[in-house]
Design an enzyme around this catalytic site. Structure first.
Site, PDB file in Angstrom:
ATOM      1  N   GLY A  29     -41.778  30.554  38.841  1.00  0.00           N
ATOM      2  CA  GLY A  29     -42.460  31.401  37.925  1.00  0.00           C
ATOM      3  C   GLY A  29     -42.470  32.871  38.255  1.00  0.00           C
ATOM      4  O   GLY A  29     -41.924  33.753  37.281  1.00  0.00           O
ATOM      5  N   SER A  64     -21.518  30.577  65.127  1.00  0.00           N
ATOM      6  CA  SER A  64     -20.575  30.547  66.214  1.00  0.00           C
ATOM      7  C   SER A  64     -19.559  29.353  65.991  1.00  0.00           C
ATOM      8  O   SER A  64     -20.057  28.159  65.433  1.00  0.00           O
ATOM      9  CB  SER A  64     -21.271  30.696  67.606  1.00  0.00           C
ATOM     10  OG  SER A  64     -21.962  29.215  67.602  1.00  0.00           O
ATOM     11  N   HIS A  88     -39.538  20.842  32.122  1.00  0.00           N
ATOM     12  CA  HIS A  88     -39.205  19.584  32.660  1.00  0.00           C
ATOM     13  C   HIS A  88     -39.096  18.256  32.048  1.00  0.00           C
ATOM     14  O   HIS A  88     -40.214  18.052  31.202  1.00  0.00           O
ATOM     15  CB  HIS A  88     -40.223  19.479  33.964  1.00  0.00           C
ATOM     16  CG  HIS A  88     -39.933  18.338  35.016  1.00  0.00           C
ATOM     17  ND1 HIS A  88     -38.580  18.043  35.250  1.00  0.00           N
ATOM     18  CD2 HIS A  88     -40.645  17.451  35.807  1.00  0.00           C
ATOM     19  CE1 HIS A  88     -38.696  16.928  36.059  1.00  0.00           C
ATOM     20  NE2 HIS A  88     -39.795  16.711  36.460  1.00  0.00           N
ATOM     21  N   SER A 120     -47.598  28.908  37.175  1.00  0.00           N
ATOM     22  CA  SER A 120     -46.286  29.459  37.841  1.00  0.00           C
ATOM     23  C   SER A 120     -45.619  30.024  36.720  1.00  0.00           C
ATOM     24  O   SER A 120     -44.986  30.974  36.340  1.00  0.00           O
ATOM     25  CB  SER A 120     -45.536  28.790  38.760  1.00  0.00           C
ATOM     26  OG  SER A 120     -44.360  29.119  39.256  1.00  0.00           O
ATOM     27  N   SER A 170     -61.011  27.398  32.537  1.00  0.00           N
ATOM     28  CA  SER A 170     -59.845  27.698  33.151  1.00  0.00           C
ATOM     29  C   SER A 170     -59.707  28.844  34.120  1.00  0.00           C
ATOM     30  O   SER A 170     -60.251  30.090  33.559  1.00  0.00           O
ATOM     31  CB  SER A 170     -58.490  27.732  32.275  1.00  0.00           C
ATOM     32  OG  SER A 170     -57.273  28.387  32.910  1.00  0.00           O
ATOM     33  N   SER A 185     -57.510  30.539  34.938  1.00  0.00           N
ATOM     34  CA  SER A 185     -56.282  31.372  34.420  1.00  0.00           C
ATOM     35  C   SER A 185     -56.738  32.083  33.232  1.00  0.00           C
ATOM     36  O   SER A 185     -56.191  33.077  32.903  1.00  0.00           O
ATOM     37  CB  SER A 185     -55.109  30.511  34.376  1.00  0.00           C
ATOM     38  OG  SER A 185     -54.749  29.749  35.328  1.00  0.00           O
ATOM     39  N   GLU A 219     -35.755  17.197  44.834  1.00  0.00           N
ATOM     40  CA  GLU A 219     -36.934  17.379  45.552  1.00  0.00           C
ATOM     41  C   GLU A 219     -37.161  16.327  46.713  1.00  0.00           C
ATOM     42  O   GLU A 219     -37.644  16.824  47.896  1.00  0.00           O
ATOM     43  CB  GLU A 219     -38.085  17.287  44.641  1.00  0.00           C
ATOM     44  CG  GLU A 219     -38.203  18.417  43.549  1.00  0.00           C
ATOM     45  CD  GLU A 219     -39.204  18.288  42.260  1.00  0.00           C
ATOM     46  OE1 GLU A 219     -39.226  18.892  41.582  1.00  0.00           O
ATOM     47  OE2 GLU A 219     -39.752  16.875  42.296  1.00  0.00           O
TER      48      GLU A 219
END
Length: 341
Positions: free
Chosen positions: A134, A252, A108, A27, A51, A53, A195
């Site tokens: 991503g 409301s 991260h 991502s 892979s 990807s 999270e």
């Protein structure tokens, strides 16, 4: 007062004068690689043989080599593999190629915060973390905008780590929206807490508990689904755009009064105490140790809980109802049917 940086604060020549390796093409990986490439940066993607990807990255016109080759060629290495895969990947493919003056980057702080990766003293350690998935980072960049991000410097060996981090953030479009300065510790702990307590764990548990309560009381599962899951998006969108006060203005007065008088009974002292306990497990490293061990053991609890979650009645009812609402996905595939990177 928090420090936020924008395009005017970044020097694009710092990242455009470097060779960048993006390790991983999931991502975040695909968004970083493509945005940097389109910003004029010399990028290569590091992927293991086999892979899934590799074909995606190559078809996008990117240079794809092994993680070790990518790290050896580059002087800026961004690790965008899953948290639990980064330590082995770093030890095997990245660490042997790091040289004085190189920049090791993360989106991260997990592996640095909990000591799973310990870079050498002569390498800069920087985090640039977009606050969005991503696909949004990529789509927003292509539209001329950007997703806000976080910037942190754990180690400034060369004296210019912050400026290089800002330049990288410019390359992926984050400085178009604003980049907040933070620390690896703060980003990691607040990210995990959000999270677990609100965004994923707290919200999904609240939805299922509300659904179960109505169904057990004899109400139709379909009605319970609409009230406890479907309409969550309507409320969250209002909060996202206008804040809690703006959301309350839009509903409301009956709903608003119920919100203000009954909500604190649901999220009461016992829940707040449990939130503090979860935070302490994050701060102490207890959660990180548990999660790393879970992976090393082959994910037995993860797989069991994932299966149980998918079998919850709210998922069965929801799948049936969503099939009657094709406008929700506009004919697109389910996230779980799209192969990751």
């Amino acid at each position: 007062m928090a420090t936020i940086y924008y395009d005017r604060d970044a020097d694009p020549t710092l990242i455009s004068g470097r060779k960048v390796a993006i390790i991983g093409y999931g991502s975040q990986g695909h968004a970083h690689a493509l945005n940097l490439r389109d910003s004029g940066v010399d990028v290569r993607v590091g992927l293991r043989e086999g892979s899934s990807s590799r074909a995606k990255a190559e078809s996008a016109g990117l240079v794809v080599v092994s993680p070790a080759e990518a790290a050896a060629e580059a002087d800026v290495v961004m690790l965008l593999a899953p948290d639990t895969a980064q330590q082995e990947l770093y030890n095997e493919s990245v660490a042997p190629s790091l040289r004085p003056g190189d920049v090791l980057m993360f989106a991260h702080g997990f592996n640095i915060r909990y000591g799973l990766i310990e870079p050498p003293a002569d390498v800069d350690v920087v985090m640039v973390a977009p606050k969005g998935p991503g696909h949004l980072v990529r789509r927003t960049y292509e539209g001329g905008g950007g997703v806000p991000g976080l910037l942190a410097v754990e180690k400034d060996a060369g004296g210019n780590a912050k400026a290089i981090g800002l330049s990288y953030a410019w390359g992926i479009g984050a400085t178009r929206a604003g980049v907040l300065e933070t620390t690896f510790k703060e980003e990691t702990e607040t990210d995990l807490f959000g999270e677990q307590v609100v965004l994923c764990g707290g919200l999904t548990s609240l939805i299922k508990a509300g659904f179960d309560t109505l169904v057990e009381a004899g109400y139709q599962p379909e009605s319970a689904y609409f009230e406890c899951l479907h309409e969550v998006k309507l409320i969250v969108d209002l909060i996202y755009e206008h804040g809690i006060t703006g959301m309350r203005y839009s509903i409301s007065t009956t709903a608003e009064y119920g919100d203000m008088t009954r909500g604190p009974r649901i999220i009461g002292d016992s829940v707040r105490a449990e939130m503090k306990k979860v935070l302490s497990e994050i701060q102490s490293g207890e959660f990180a140790t548990e999660w790393v061990k879970e992976n090393r053991d082959g994910l037995p609890n993860y797989n069991r809980l994932q299966k149980e979650g998918a079998q919850h009645p709210v998922e069965q009812v929801g799948a049936e109802l969503r099939s009657m609402m094709p406008f929700l996905s506009s004919g697109g595939p389910r996230p779980q049917d799209v192969s990751g990177g």
